[in-house]
Design a protein around this motif. Structure first.
Motif, PDB file in Angstrom:
ATOM      1  N   GLN A 451       0.847  -1.213   0.000  1.00 51.96           N
ATOM      2  CA  GLN A 451       0.000   0.000   0.000  1.00 51.96           C
ATOM      3  C   GLN A 451       0.877   1.255   0.000  1.00 51.96           C
ATOM      4  O   GLN A 451       0.629   2.213  -0.737  1.00 51.96           O
ATOM      5  CB  GLN A 451      -0.901   0.010   1.249  1.00 51.96           C
ATOM      6  N   GLU A 452       1.938   1.223   0.823  1.00 46.92           N
ATOM      7  CA  GLU A 452       2.803   2.415   0.932  1.00 46.92           C
ATOM      8  C   GLU A 452       3.545   2.685  -0.380  1.00 46.92           C
ATOM      9  O   GLU A 452       3.814   3.837  -0.724  1.00 46.92           O
ATOM     10  CB  GLU A 452       3.801   2.234   2.080  1.00 46.92           C
ATOM     11  N   ALA A 453       3.886   1.614  -1.088  1.00 42.28           N
ATOM     12  CA  ALA A 453       4.581   1.788  -2.370  1.00 42.28           C
ATOM     13  C   ALA A 453       3.689   2.584  -3.325  1.00 42.28           C
ATOM     14  O   ALA A 453       4.149   3.497  -4.020  1.00 42.28           O
ATOM     15  CB  ALA A 453       4.925   0.421  -2.961  1.00 42.28           C
ATOM     16  N   VAL A 454       2.403   2.244  -3.345  1.00 38.39           N
ATOM     17  CA  VAL A 454       1.483   2.958  -4.241  1.00 38.39           C
ATOM     18  C   VAL A 454       1.316   4.407  -3.778  1.00 38.39           C
ATOM     19  O   VAL A 454       1.299   5.330  -4.601  1.00 38.39           O
ATOM     20  CB  VAL A 454       0.128   2.202  -4.315  1.00 38.39           C
ATOM     21  N   ASP A 455       1.244   4.617  -2.460  1.00 42.81           N
ATOM     22  CA  ASP A 455       1.149   6.009  -1.960  1.00 42.81           C
ATOM     23  C   ASP A 455       2.321   6.825  -2.497  1.00 42.81           C
ATOM     24  O   ASP A 455       2.155   7.951  -2.946  1.00 42.81           O
ATOM     25  CB  ASP A 455       1.189   6.049  -0.418  1.00 42.81           C
ATOM     26  N   LYS A 456       3.530   6.254  -2.453  1.00 40.79           N
ATOM     27  CA  LYS A 456       4.720   6.986  -2.909  1.00 40.79           C
ATOM     28  C   LYS A 456       4.590   7.309  -4.407  1.00 40.79           C
ATOM     29  O   LYS A 456       4.859   8.431  -4.836  1.00 40.79           O
ATOM     30  CB  LYS A 456       5.973   6.150  -2.641  1.00 40.79           C
ATOM     31  N   LEU A 457       4.164   6.328  -5.187  1.00 40.84           N
ATOM     32  CA  LEU A 457       4.084   6.570  -6.634  1.00 40.84           C
ATOM     33  C   LEU A 457       3.028   7.614  -6.977  1.00 40.84           C
ATOM     34  O   LEU A 457       3.204   8.401  -7.917  1.00 40.84           O
ATOM     35  CB  LEU A 457       3.798   5.260  -7.376  1.00 40.84           C
ATOM     36  N   MET A 458       1.941   7.629  -6.205  1.00 40.31           N
ATOM     37  CA  MET A 458       0.896   8.621  -6.491  1.00 40.31           C
ATOM     38  C   MET A 458       1.430  10.041  -6.271  1.00 40.31           C
ATOM     39  O   MET A 458       1.107  10.961  -7.013  1.00 40.31           O
ATOM     40  CB  MET A 458      -0.340   8.381  -5.601  1.00 40.31           C
ATOM     41  N   VAL A 459       2.288  10.186  -5.247  1.00 38.86           N
ATOM     42  CA  VAL A 459       2.903  11.501  -5.015  1.00 38.86           C
ATOM     43  C   VAL A 459       3.848  11.813  -6.176  1.00 38.86           C
ATOM     44  O   VAL A 459       3.835  12.900  -6.748  1.00 38.86           O
ATOM     45  CB  VAL A 459       3.667  11.511  -3.657  1.00 38.86           C
ATOM     46  N   ASP A 460       4.668  10.808  -6.552  1.00 41.50           N
ATOM     47  CA  ASP A 460       5.624  11.028  -7.651  1.00 41.50           C
ATOM     48  C   ASP A 460       4.919  11.422  -8.954  1.00 41.50           C
ATOM     49  O   ASP A 460       5.431  12.216  -9.735  1.00 41.50           O
ATOM     50  CB  ASP A 460       6.437   9.741  -7.930  1.00 41.50           C
ATOM     51  N   LEU A 461       3.757  10.798  -9.191  1.00 44.95           N
ATOM     52  CA  LEU A 461       3.082  10.996 -10.483  1.00 44.95           C
ATOM     53  C   LEU A 461       2.131  12.192 -10.486  1.00 44.95           C
ATOM     54  O   LEU A 461       1.619  12.563 -11.548  1.00 44.95           O
ATOM     55  CB  LEU A 461       2.286   9.731 -10.854  1.00 44.95           C
ATOM     56  N   ALA A 462       1.899  12.752  -9.295  1.00 42.08           N
ATOM     57  CA  ALA A 462       0.945  13.870  -9.225  1.00 42.08           C
ATOM     58  C   ALA A 462       1.463  15.045 -10.058  1.00 42.08           C
ATOM     59  O   ALA A 462       2.668  15.326 -10.050  1.00 42.08           O
ATOM     60  CB  ALA A 462       0.757  14.294  -7.778  1.00 42.08           C
ATOM     61  N   PRO A 463       0.564  15.736 -10.786  1.00 43.96           N
ATOM     62  CA  PRO A 463       1.023  16.881 -11.580  1.00 43.96           C
ATOM     63  C   PRO A 463       1.595  17.963 -10.669  1.00 43.96           C
ATOM     64  O   PRO A 463       1.079  18.184  -9.584  1.00 43.96           O
ATOM     65  CB  PRO A 463      -0.251  17.381 -12.272  1.00 43.96           C
ATOM     66  N   ARG A 464       2.736  18.538 -11.048  1.00 42.90           N
ATOM     67  CA  ARG A 464       3.376  19.557 -10.194  1.00 42.90           C
ATOM     68  C   ARG A 464       2.787  20.922 -10.517  1.00 42.90           C
ATOM     69  O   ARG A 464       2.505  21.218 -11.649  1.00 42.90           O
ATOM     70  CB  ARG A 464       4.878  19.628 -10.441  1.00 42.90           C
TER      71      ARG A 464
END
Ligand SMILES: Cc1cc2nc3c(=O)[nH]c(=O)nc-3n(C[C@H](O)[C@H](O)[C@H](O)COP(=O)(O)OP(=O)(O)OC[C@H]3O[C@@H](n4cnc5c(N)ncnc54)[C@H](O)[C@@H]3O)c2cc1C
Length: 464
Positions: A451-464
């Motif tokens: 679950q935490e891995a996906v949380d990290k990727l969602m932050v990484d992929l979020a539009p800046r």
């Protein structure tokens, strides 16, 4: 455009990550994902078989109740009513001491004696160790020491006999590793805190018990009525079939021009992000282009293990001692490290006229026996049960499950290494790691890291 995410590894951690992705997708996040699994079986080391009306676990048989993530996931998946508790009323466990099974004395919590009288009456410890146990009760708080092994830590409190007869066999059953190698900070961080606060682990345990005495005691272990695979099957049932790429071993995962390339079978597929949920040694090969990360991942050692399950009839069931089973200190020179009387430990595991004994072989003995045939291994285990339990009857069935380098060893230096790995991954957008190699060996921690891995990727992929 939907972001594409690859999950490499279809064990508990990979499936948990995939389920998190599916939930986000269903909630409207524009993502697509696939799960690559080298084998044909999804669920990794979780594998349940039904043999002769018995529920047989090839790998994990349960998880610690105090870690909430796996049970919470089961409730979310709609199988909360299938969760079962270990029969703690029957929770007697034996230790093999000088070739005799001795009940672990009442009040021995993990490796900490909390009741002096039963400890004193027990033949499990020599007089010298009993004297150390009394002295330990008076130990003053200690400042935090440099990281040390579990063996060093326990020896300092109770002497070597406690290491050999209790700490090492208990950890052997969980990690398949040795107390001399495992880090007390990584494996038993609570004990380190207790030492700094109270000094005596015995007094600390008693204080902790008093503080939590208002709540009814929780069962130690939780499992599922039809076995652990019920959880991974439920996870898979919530995922579209087309996301699974079983039988595909990924060879490399590489960042290139803001994308991630996943290479397998001579083909390259492009993704925006990747969760690597394989054992660390396999992850190291995948990220070999990132030399520093690969070196850190390679440094996490793994042990191999085997579980050998033997089914017996009602006569054997009646003749077995009551309780969950027994542990075998390495100093006894046996092949098995532990044997569980499965029919006693959990309900719904075997009909009344069957007994199931599940034996665990780990560490260097497992390595040495790995190439032997299943027959040879089952015969060796039968021989051990004969000499330890006096079991003459032939089993009705046997199963041998071999697990090559499946259990990560949290050796001295592990926490610092994981901090370095986390920092390297944090600096690498679109990459996340999950699984048993990092911050918890058990099933609940693998669910959480997915679950935490996906949380990290969602932050990484979020539009800046
Ligand atoms: C014998 C045994 C008994 C255990 N018993 C318990 C227990 O009772 N309770 C408990 O809490 N924990 C237990 N554990 C620990 C816990 O089960 C495991 O840590 C957890 O299930 C591991 O999940 P995972 O997803 O990290 O790894 P795994 O289940 O090992 O899954 C990793 C997956 O990655 C795949 N893979 C590897 N390389 C590649 C590649 N290059 N490409 C594609 N796929 C790849 C593998 O095939 C595998 O399916 C046990 C472990 C073992 C081995």
């Amino acid at each position: 455009m939907a972001k594409r995410i690859a999950v490499v590894g279809g064990g508990t951690a990979g499936l948990s990550a995939a389920y998190s992705l599916q939930k986000r997708k269903s909630a409207g996040t524009p993502i697509e994902f696939v799960v690559y699994e080298a084998g044909q079986h999804l669920g990794g080391v979780i594998r349940t078989e039904r043999i002769d009306d018995c529920v047989i676990e090839a790998g994990p048989d349960s998880f610690l109740t105090e870690k909430p993530w796996a049970a919470d996931l089961c409730r979310e998946l709609g199988i909360g009513d299938q969760l079962i508790s270990s029969n703690d009323a029957e929770r007697k466990t034996y230790m093999l001491v000088n070739a005799r099974l001795v009940p672990i004395p009442d009040g021995l919590m993990f490796m900490v004696p909390t009741k002096l009288l039963p400890t004193f009456l027990s033949p499990m410890f020599s007089l010298g160790t009993k004297a150390r146990i009394v002295r330990e009760w008076l130990s003053p708080p200690k400042p935090k020491n440099a990281e040390m092994s579990v063996a060093g830590f326990v020896e300092r409190h109770y002497g070597r006999e406690m290491v050999d007869r209790v700490a090492d066999p208990l950890l052997g059953g969980v990690y398949g590793g040795s107390a001399d190698q495992l880090s007390v900070d990584a494996v038993l961080p609570r004990f380190v805190q207790m030492e700094t606060k109270y000094g005596s682990l015995g007094r600390a345990m008693v204080a902790a018990r008093k503080n939590s005495s208002s709540a009814a005691p929780r069962p130690l272990f939780t499992s599922l009525k039809s076995g652990m695979q019920q959880m991974t099957n439920a996870l898979m049932s919530r995922l579209p079939k087309e996301v699974f790429r079983s039988g595909v071993r990924v060879d490399a995962v590489k960042p290139e021009s803001g994308k991630w390339l996943v290479i397998h079978d001579g083909r390259t597929e492009e993704f925006d992000a990747v969760v690597i949920a394989t054992p660390a040694h396999a992850a190291a090969v995948l990220v070999s282009a990132q030399a520093e990360l690969a070196t850190e991942l390679t440094a996490i050692p793994y042990t191999s293990s085997m579980t050998v399950v033997l089914g017996y009839d009602e006569a054997v069931r009646a003749a077995l001692p009551p309780g969950f089973g027994f542990l075998v200190p390495r100093t006894e020179g046996r092949k098995i490290l532990a044997a569980t009387f499965v029919h006693n430990k959990f309900p719904h595991r075997a009909p009344e006229n069957r007994a199931i004994i599940r034996c665990f072989i780990g560490g260097s003995v497992a390595e040495q026996m790995f190439e032997q045939s299943e027959n040879e291994i089952a015969n060796a285990v039968e021989g051990e049960l004969k000499s330890i339990l006096g079991l003459g009857a032939a089993p009705l069935f046997t199963r041998v499950y071999k697990w090559r380098k499946a259990m990560a060893q949290y050796t001295v230096g592990h926490s610092a290494r994981v901090d370095r790995i986390k920092s390297l991954v944090a600096q690498t957008p679109g990459l996340a790691l999950a699984g048993n190699a990092y911050s918890g060996i058990g099933v609940p921690d693998c669910v959480r890291t997915g679950q935490e891995a996906v949380d990290k990727l969602m932050v990484d992929l979020a539009p800046r």
